[in-house]
Motif scaffolding. Structure first.
Motif, mmCIF file in Angstrom:
data_model
loop_
_atom_site.group_PDB
_atom_site.id
_atom_site.type_symbol
_atom_site.label_atom_id
_atom_site.label_comp_id
_atom_site.label_asym_id
_atom_site.label_seq_id
_atom_site.Cartn_x
_atom_site.Cartn_y
_atom_site.Cartn_z
ATOM 1 N N GLN A 93 -0.203 2.930 -3.299
ATOM 2 C CA GLN A 93 -1.265 3.896 -3.030
ATOM 3 C C GLN A 93 -0.753 5.180 -2.375
ATOM 4 O O GLN A 93 -0.897 6.268 -2.930
ATOM 5 N N ASP A 140 0.833 -1.207 0.000
ATOM 6 C CA ASP A 140 0.000 0.000 0.000
ATOM 7 C C ASP A 140 0.864 1.251 0.000
ATOM 8 O O ASP A 140 0.498 2.278 -0.583
ATOM 9 N N TYR A 180 -6.572 2.789 -6.956
ATOM 10 C CA TYR A 180 -6.566 1.853 -5.827
ATOM 11 C C TYR A 180 -7.031 2.635 -4.612
ATOM 12 O O TYR A 180 -6.404 3.602 -4.207
ATOM 13 N N ASN A 181 -8.149 2.220 -4.056
ATOM 14 C CA ASN A 181 -8.727 2.960 -2.936
ATOM 15 C C ASN A 181 -9.465 1.987 -2.024
ATOM 16 O O ASN A 181 -10.448 1.369 -2.442
ATOM 17 N N MET A 231 -2.154 3.554 -9.938
ATOM 18 C CA MET A 231 -2.219 4.934 -9.460
ATOM 19 C C MET A 231 -1.291 5.894 -10.197
ATOM 20 O O MET A 231 -1.034 6.991 -9.708
#
Length: 816
Positions: free
Chosen positions: A33, A29, A567-568, A554
């Motif tokens: 992200q 992540d 990406y969330n 992203m």
């Protein structure tokens, strides 16, 4: 200073080596992200185009989705604005060290509210600064700040309970927490509320009326602080509780809910729980191919309980010796009740449910236990220092359990760094047990002091070892890319290592994978392509690529183009339902990743979502779907041959239920292209019925009607025009979310939800202009509440100062 030296050892590879605190293993992540979002925020700030809505993140997102007011992230953004986003990444590890130091200082201040020795306070603060949660979940950057805020909240709460000087700043501390994160503020304040209850119950010499009064006063200060933060808290809460499906509840009956709360976990949970009390790294840590994972869930999601083996020995002993201490009986009973509550909370799902908004079980709340564990540790340290006796039976039991868990972890260990850490933890753990045993019989003060010193030294060694293994042998981003001329050779070496039958070699290969991140993200021809499109197309269009560069989904956020991929983990729930029903092929890995680079051949879906241009390293894409229009450096710009628009016109509407029920890969284009789907649209049972809803004349008028959106100057405001040859509907490919407002010809117009997840409206026949404006929902009302609460807080403080001054003057006059 001790924490600082420890951090230099733990993060030596990141401070002095080529590693960045950005991971591509189970902590991906951070790479996939977080740093992309941070880069996007910095780019918007540097360009002066920062807005409350961002179209570079997937189909668009409310920026209150992010922890904008985390002070450490604000520092990171500031560095990025001054030095540039690429340089910003170098300082993430420095900021992580600052968090550890801040957590230690916050804990020291909290335990200083009690009459502990300076040695006890120092050790408690040291352990807290390197606690398991901060070193594990703190790798998710913003999560670690909660560990700093919690002891500060508890400290001001303690001042309020004891009516100490400075208690008036309690609401200010709540305010700082409130603007940081709704998610963690809830957990912090839930823990603070429980702490308030137990501390008030412990006080001697108060009537129940007085206890109730102090409790209500504490609650009032908490509510005042939340009110002061409403300008930020309310817009963030709107996303978490209104737009996201993150906290969806099952909606079960009360008794089913109670049963769910107290149904024991699977045995695997308790195995992980006991291991994590003694270390966060006894079950292999970071995924990939290095060894079998033994966690209940994974390295991050399972409970994080580590505060040193010494803390385990002392906290267990606290329960044994408390009853015979000189503490008041009321306080003892309350503390045993609190201990029972903690044990039940971690042993059954109720803790993870209550601290996760009464929804699904989550173990992130375990950070609220850390201040309690170190507080008891500080009490026991002084108890031993003063000659207190311990329970030998419990001492032996904990030592045996510790050795069993360490032996099990050693057998499972997949890498030498794990084995080394377990050996160090075992030796220091046995050392703690032996020292506590000898202290039970030794009366000579010099030897007792030496034994306490040995335990303190062992504590430092064990905490540094445990902290370091969290960051060793990780797949990380490097500070510099592999030189271009070496890429082919290094790639071949990497691929050869991946072909090895040895899993450890495969994992090592991933750690040594050649990197071209900075070249890929900051390539000049990409910016040249985007500049060309901006100069030659004044409409609102979307861009996608047919390759991956810096991340899986992203790139658009960091490179500044409006795409679809994202990406969330707090995804807009309406858009997620649309993708589930109509284009599940966009999901990759899970339902939090939307990826378009592997769907380029579907140019109809691209056109429907507004993807007008594709950037590619290939000169030729499918010529029946795209045409190449320009070459910039090594990138080709391809234009969609279909009319790719970010808004569509329809003359008829079907029901959402019909769309969800009938949409398949074969029927999707017909359904989405033939009619808009609304909640109250016409119910149809078969796709063939769609054609019967419109006359031939109506079809012709629909084909000749258009809705056009202009390229926005800032993403929170769009303008456009409508040419409607019949009454109908406009569908805007913008996620449906509260906060958007629409005017047509200057008149406020109601927004509808179209095609399950997008903004829509009714359109009268004729030519019209339109304006779409986004204002974060709750911002204005939250600002009003904040202003009133700040006035109340400041006014209250001024009143108290004047009242005390007047009271002092009266006493002075009376004495004279």
């Amino acid at each position: 200073m001790l924490l600082g030296i420890s951090c230099l050892i733990i993060f030596r590879e990141y401070l002095l080596g080529d590693r960045l605190l950005i991971f591509n293993d189970i902590g991906s992540d951070t790479w996939q992200q977080y740093i992309m979002i941070y880069t996007g925020i910095v780019n918007h700030l540097r360009s002066g185009e920062f807005a409350l809505w961002d179209f570079t993140n997937g189909l668009g997102i409310n920026v209150f989705n992010f922890n904008l007011f985390d002070p450490f992230l604000m520092l990171l953004y500031g560095i990025g604005v001054v030095l540039g986003p690429a340089h910003m990444l170098i300082y993430i590890n420095v900021i992580q060290i600052l968090k550890i130091l801040a957590a230690g200082m916050a804990c020291y201040w909290f335990v200083s509210q009690f009459s502990f020795s300076w040695q006890a306070k120092l050790l408690a603060a040291y352990v807290y600064g390197l606690n398991g949660f901060l070193l594990v979940w703190g790798q998710h950057y913003q999560f670690g700040t909660a560990v700093i805020y919690l002891p500060l909240l508890l400290g001001f709460c303690e001042k309020s309970v004891q009516k100490k000087k400075g208690r008036g700043f309690f609401p200010v501390m709540v305010f700082l927490c409130g603007i940081y994160s709704v998610y963690f503020t809830y957990m912090c304040l839930a823990a603070t509320g429980l702490y308030l209850i137990f501390r008030i119950l412990m006080l001697e010499g108060l009537t129940w009326k007085q206890r109730l009064g102090r409790f209500l006063l504490g609650c009032g200060e908490i509510l005042l602080g939340i009110g002061m933060s409403m300008v930020i808290f309310l817009p963030m809460a709107e996303i978490l509780l209104g737009v996201s499906t993150r906290l969806d509840s099952s909606g079960t009956s009360f008794w089913k809910f109670v049963k769910r709360c107290f149904t024991p976990f699977a045995p695997k949970y308790y195995e992980t729980l006991f291991k994590r009390i003694f270390s966060s790294n006894l079950q292999n840590g970071y995924g990939m191919a290095k060894a079998t994972q033994h966690y209940m869930r994974n390295y991050y999601e399972d409970p994080v309980m580590f505060c040193s083996a010494l803390s385990v020995f002392m906290d267990v002993q606290f329960l044994a010796v408390l009853w015979k201490s000189d503490m008041q009986k009321r306080a003892k009973r309350v503390l045993y009740a609190a201990a029972l509550l903690i044990i039940v909370g971690v042993s059954f799902p109720i803790g993870g449910i209550v601290f996760n908004y009464f929804t699904i079980v989550s173990f992130r709340y375990t950070f609220v236990l850390m201040p309690v564990l170190v507080l008891l540790m500080a009490w026991m340290w002084d108890y031993l220092r003063k000659g207190g006796k311990v329970s030998l039976l419990l001492l032996a039991a904990v030592a045996v359990l510790m050795c069993v868990e360490y032996w099990s972890g050693y057998e499972q260990a997949g890498y030498a760094v794990y084995k080394r850490n377990i050996l160090i933890l075992t030796v220091t753990g046995i050392l703690f047990a032996v020292c506590m045993l000898v202290l039970n019989y030794m009366k000579k003060q010099q030897i007792r002091k030496a034994l306490m010193g040995v335990m303190a030294a062992g504590l430092a060694v064990s905490m540094v070892s445990e902290g370091a293994v969290n960051y060793e042998n990780r797949v990380t981003m490097k500070k510099s890319d592999t030189p271009q001329e070496q890429m082919e050779q290094e790639t071949q070496r990497y691929e050869a290592m991946w072909e090895s039958e040895d899993d450890l070699v495969k994992y090592s290969a991933e750690a040594e994978k050649p990197q071209d991140f900075f070249r890929a993200i900051y390539r000049t021809d990409m910016q040249d392509c985007l500049s060309y499109l901006e100069e030659n197309d004044s409409s609102f269009y979307r861009v996608e690529k047919d390759y991956m560069a810096g991340s899986l989904a992203m790139d658009s956020v960091a490179q500044g183009y409006r795409g679809v991929s994202t990406y969330n983990s707090v995804m807009n729930g309406w858009v997620k339902k649309f993708v589930e029903a109509c284009c599940p092929q966009l999901f990759v890995s899970d339902q939090n990743h939307y990826v378009f680079w592997n769907q380029i051949s579907d140019n109809w879906l691209a056109a429907f979502l507004g993807v007008k241009y594709i950037l590619s390293g290939q000169k030729e894409l499918d010529t029946s779907k795209y045409r190449m229009i320009r070459l910039e450096g090594g990138l080709y710009i391809h234009e969609n041959l279909l009319d790719a628009e970010t808004a569509h016109f329809y003359s008829t509407a079907i029901s959402e239920n019909s769309l969800s029920k009938l949409c398949t890969e074969e029927t999707r284009d017909t359904l989405l292209g033939g009619a808009i789907a609304l909640e109250d649209g016409t119910e149809i049972q078969n796709v063939s019925e769609l054609d019967k809803l419109k006359t031939e004349a109506q079809k012709e008028k629909e084909q000749s009607s258009t809705v056009t959106l202009d390229a926005p100057v800032i993403d929170s405001r769009l303008t456009g025009s409508i040419h409607a040859e019949t009454d109908g509907y406009a569908l805007f490919m913008i996620p449906y979310e509260n906060g958007w407002s629409l005017t047509i010809d200057g008149q406020e117009t109601e927004l509808l939800r179209g095609d399950i997840g997008f903004l829509a409206c009714k359109v009268p026949e004729g030519n019209h202009t339109l304006t779409l404006t986004f204002q974060a929902p709750g911002l204005y009302s939250g600002a009003l509440v904040s202003i009133l609460c700040w006035i109340l807080m400041i006014g209250g403080q001024v009143f108290l100062v004047l009242y005390k001054k007047k009271k002092t003057n009266k006493k002075t006059t009376a004495l004279s």
